[in-house]
Design a protein around this motif. Structure first.
Motif, PDB file in Angstrom:
ATOM      1  N   VAL A  30      18.993 -46.663  35.637  1.00 55.91           N
ATOM      2  CA  VAL A  30      19.236 -47.050  34.260  1.00 55.91           C
ATOM      3  C   VAL A  30      19.400 -48.561  34.180  1.00 55.91           C
ATOM      4  O   VAL A  30      20.187 -49.145  34.894  1.00 55.91           O
ATOM      5  N   ALA A  31      18.624 -49.184  33.317  1.00 54.70           N
ATOM      6  CA  ALA A  31      18.733 -50.632  33.128  1.00 54.70           C
ATOM      7  C   ALA A  31      18.489 -50.942  31.666  1.00 54.70           C
ATOM      8  O   ALA A  31      17.369 -50.859  31.195  1.00 54.70           O
ATOM      9  N   TYR A  32      19.548 -51.302  30.948  1.00 54.01           N
ATOM     10  CA  TYR A  32      19.417 -51.592  29.535  1.00 54.01           C
ATOM     11  C   TYR A  32      19.594 -53.074  29.209  1.00 54.01           C
ATOM     12  O   TYR A  32      19.484 -53.450  28.055  1.00 54.01           O
ATOM     13  N   VAL A  33      19.873 -53.886  30.187  1.00 51.80           N
ATOM     14  CA  VAL A  33      20.111 -55.294  29.892  1.00 51.80           C
ATOM     15  C   VAL A  33      19.268 -56.186  30.800  1.00 51.80           C
ATOM     16  O   VAL A  33      19.585 -57.350  30.989  1.00 51.80           O
TER      17      VAL A  33
ATOM     18  N   GLY B 158      12.628 -43.904  27.991  1.00 51.07           N
ATOM     19  CA  GLY B 158      12.661 -43.127  29.229  1.00 51.07           C
ATOM     20  C   GLY B 158      11.247 -42.883  29.715  1.00 51.07           C
ATOM     21  O   GLY B 158      10.321 -42.705  28.911  1.00 51.07           O
ATOM     22  N   PHE B 159      11.079 -42.878  31.029  1.00 48.31           N
ATOM     23  CA  PHE B 159       9.739 -42.805  31.614  1.00 48.31           C
ATOM     24  C   PHE B 159       9.715 -41.841  32.797  1.00 48.31           C
ATOM     25  O   PHE B 159      10.645 -41.830  33.615  1.00 48.31           O
ATOM     26  N   VAL B 160       8.668 -41.056  32.879  1.00 47.66           N
ATOM     27  CA  VAL B 160       8.319 -40.354  34.095  1.00 47.66           C
ATOM     28  C   VAL B 160       6.961 -40.867  34.535  1.00 47.66           C
ATOM     29  O   VAL B 160       6.021 -40.946  33.729  1.00 47.66           O
TER      30      VAL B 160
ATOM     31  N   ALA C  31       6.162 -37.962  41.816  1.00 52.23           N
ATOM     32  CA  ALA C  31       6.748 -38.268  40.517  1.00 52.23           C
ATOM     33  C   ALA C  31       8.043 -39.038  40.679  1.00 52.23           C
ATOM     34  O   ALA C  31       8.707 -38.953  41.711  1.00 52.23           O
ATOM     35  N   GLY C  32       8.400 -39.781  39.654  1.00 56.05           N
ATOM     36  CA  GLY C  32       9.662 -40.492  39.635  1.00 56.05           C
ATOM     37  C   GLY C  32      10.052 -40.829  38.216  1.00 56.05           C
ATOM     38  O   GLY C  32       9.265 -40.674  37.289  1.00 56.05           O
ATOM     39  N   ARG C  33      11.252 -41.316  38.046  1.00 51.54           N
ATOM     40  CA  ARG C  33      11.823 -41.537  36.723  1.00 51.54           C
ATOM     41  C   ARG C  33      12.396 -42.942  36.615  1.00 51.54           C
ATOM     42  O   ARG C  33      13.014 -43.455  37.550  1.00 51.54           O
ATOM     43  N   LEU C  34      12.188 -43.551  35.454  1.00 53.12           N
ATOM     44  CA  LEU C  34      12.855 -44.799  35.100  1.00 53.12           C
ATOM     45  C   LEU C  34      13.469 -44.610  33.719  1.00 53.12           C
ATOM     46  O   LEU C  34      12.839 -44.034  32.831  1.00 53.12           O
ATOM     47  N   VAL C  35      14.675 -45.120  33.524  1.00 51.21           N
ATOM     48  CA  VAL C  35      15.333 -45.040  32.231  1.00 51.21           C
ATOM     49  C   VAL C  35      15.840 -46.426  31.865  1.00 51.21           C
ATOM     50  O   VAL C  35      16.545 -47.059  32.648  1.00 51.21           O
TER      51      VAL C  35
END
Length: 245
Positions: A26-29, A212-214, A223-227
């Motif tokens: 998770v990276a929002y900044v 959000g990304f897969v 597969a992998g996830r980024l948020v």
């Protein structure tokens, strides 16, 4: 965290594994220099009626990139989401030029209305714009898509209403407001219902907000996830690893 060790397969990702990003994904900044060109229009866009092996229904969804690209990027977004705007202006153009336009990956734009009262109506606007221009002028959708994010202020959701999205639509060449309004009136309920299966996929992949990304290799199943609003470098690392797995 070693990114390579977190590449997984669909079943494992949906069971809770496969986080690609540092710090738990998770990276929002995240910050980086302002891009020189903020608006990106893919060289190639297309639609599809298929459901992917990952379970994502493509019918009616905008897809940027070549049909036969091996890697899918499933992108859940909300036009009211400030971090989505950050991704759109700072990261998406580089992903587009370096992965989508080269034929290495394709990006599927998916709705995840979760920010404010107008999130769902905004998602319906987007789907109706795409349905109007997908066959004849897909670039018009991406121009509309960027203009909708441009309309977003620095904070708050009060800006989003019928007047704002009508104004955006009127300003974008190649998009007919009356046709979009007809779609919204006649197909709005079915469009809303059609979002549910892909929202279920997002939640199964532990994506609980936007963006959000897969990232999914359709050939190998990796597969992998980024948020969150990650910088381009994080996306490049993740895409490369999924592509090579």
């Amino acid at each position: 965290m070693d990114l390579t060790s977190n590449i997984t397969r669909r079943r494992a990702l949906l069971a809770g594994g496969g986080v690609l990003a540092l710090g738990g994904g998770v990276a929002y900044v995240a910050s980086q220099p302002e891009p020189s060109e903020q608006r990106y229009v893919p060289d190639t866009s297309h639609g599809s009626t298929a459901t992917t092996d990952f379970g994502v229904e493509l019918a009616g969804r905008p897809i940027a990139g070549e049909r036969d690209a091996a890697v899918d990027i499933y992108y859940w977004t909300d036009y009211l989401c400030p971090f989505c705007k950050k991704f759109e202006t700072e990261t998406f153009p580089d992903i587009g030029r370096n992965y989508l336009d080269t034929g290495d990956a394709r990006l599927v734009a998916l709705s995840y209305p979760n920010i404010g009262q107008y999130s769902m109506p905004a998602a319906v606007w987007g789907r109706c714009v795409w349905s109007q221009v997908a066959d004849s002028n897909p670039a018009a959708f991406w121009n509309w898509h960027a203009a909708a994010f441009d309309e977003q202020p620095d904070s708050g959701t009060d800006w989003a209403d019928e007047e704002a999205f009508t104004s955006v639509t009127e300003r974008v060449d190649g998009v007919d407001v009356s046709s979009v309004d007809t779609c919204r009136e006649e197909r709005g309920d079915s469009i809303r219902e059609s979002m549910d299966p892909n929202l279920d996929v997002a939640r199964e992949a532990r994506i609980q907000g936007t963006p959000g990304f897969v990232i999914y290799n359709r050939e190998s199943g990796a597969a992998g996830r980024l948020v969150g609003a990650h910088p381009y470098e994080n996306f490049a690392d993740a895409i490369d690893q999924v592509m090579e797995s």
